[in-house]
Design an enzyme around this catalytic site. Structure first.
Site: not given
Length: 270
Positions: A119, A124, A169, A209, A226, A228
């Site tokens: 997410n 970043r 996180r 994922k 994966p 996404d």
DNA sequence: ATCCAGGCAGATG
DNA sequence: CATCTGCATGGA
């Protein structure tokens, strides 16, 4: 011959139809790299490599040729894989990303990287990962920073993770580092993909994922794709045959990488 | 400003 | 089992 180890610090890659340095770097499986005048510098764990791109070959100058021969998966012939994926829409993305290879990344680095990726956006979290290495990794003389070792990662506090820009996180990362300390790569390597998946899902911040990314990019399970946000959008555009290839095929993960690169990086449509 | 980013955990039907 | 919601943060 795809490539050859010239000496302990140099590899030469000859078959550029299955080695596209630009596409590899921008396919979302390596986040610590820099562009240079002649190509790229890339880091993995405590290792570094400089890729110099020539019209007929790529010269890889590095600290450990054996490590990067494995890292770049240079024993695998991707022509065979691409033949197995020769469906119309996959053909289209393979025309632009056919030189992508699935790297054999360091597993601790992949676990931490993909927990932070969730997410989040690539720009970043790449910044976060580089800050992590510069703050807690060992400096490699003249060649940047290593990814922090498990011992170094264990010194990072919740507040430190937050300061690095990991947001909510931070707690996942704290716990995952502890869990990593109790896991053994050589044991995990022997597990079936199903059992490996279960083991990875037990880690904080690791869902389906992220586990798939770890299995593909650290354990080289080419059958794992994966799915996404990009692939979810793409999958409805694919034929049923192609959906089956992506979801259950022997090279699902490779196919997924070609699609991800074309959509996410090149902004193509299927 | 609102939405989104290589989703996950925890709570609730 | 499936679906819903909150979540830090910066870029588009």
């Amino acid at each position: 011959m795809i490539a050859q180890i010239i000496n302990p610090h140099q590899i030469e890659v000859y078959d550029l139809s299955q080695f596209d340095a630009y596409a590899i770097m921008h396919s979302g499986q390596v986040f610590r790299y820099q562009t240079t005048n002649t190509g790229f510098t890339v880091w993995s764990a405590a290792h570094w490599a400089e890729l110099r791109i020539f019209p007929d070959k790529v010269i890889i100058k590095c600290d450990d040729a054996a490590y990067f021969y494995r890292y770049f998966d240079l024993t695998t012939d991707y022509r065979i894989i691409k033949n197995a994926l020769a469906f119309p829409k996959l053909q289209k993305v393979m025309e632009v990303g056919g030189g992508i290879r699935i790297l054999q990344g360091d597993w601790v680095e992949m676990v931490i990287s993909f927990i932070i990726s969730a997410n989040n956006n690539i720009k970043r979290f790449t910044k976060t990962l580089n800050a992590l290495c510069e703050s807690y990794g060992t400096q490699i003389a003249g060649h940047g920073y290593a990814f922090p070792t498990l011992t170094q990662l264990a010194t990072i506090t919740v507040a430190d993770w937050r300061a690095l820009g990991c947001g909510y996180r931070d707690q996942y990362l704290m716990k995952a580092v502890q869990q990593l300390g109790q896991m053994d790569f050589t044991v995990l390597q022997t597990l079936s993909t199903d059992a490996l998946n279960k083991a990875l899902l037990a880690m904080a911040g690791v869902g389906p994922k992220v586990a798939a990314c770890i299995m593909l990019f650290a354990f080289h399970r080419l059958e794992v794709a994966p799915i996404d946000t990009w692939l979810k959008k793409a999958i409805t555009q694919l034929t049923l045959d192609e959906q089956a290839v992506i979801l259950h095929g022997q090279y699902a993960g490779v196919a997924q990488q070609y699609i991800f690169y074309a959509l996410q990086h090149l902004h193509q449509t299927l």
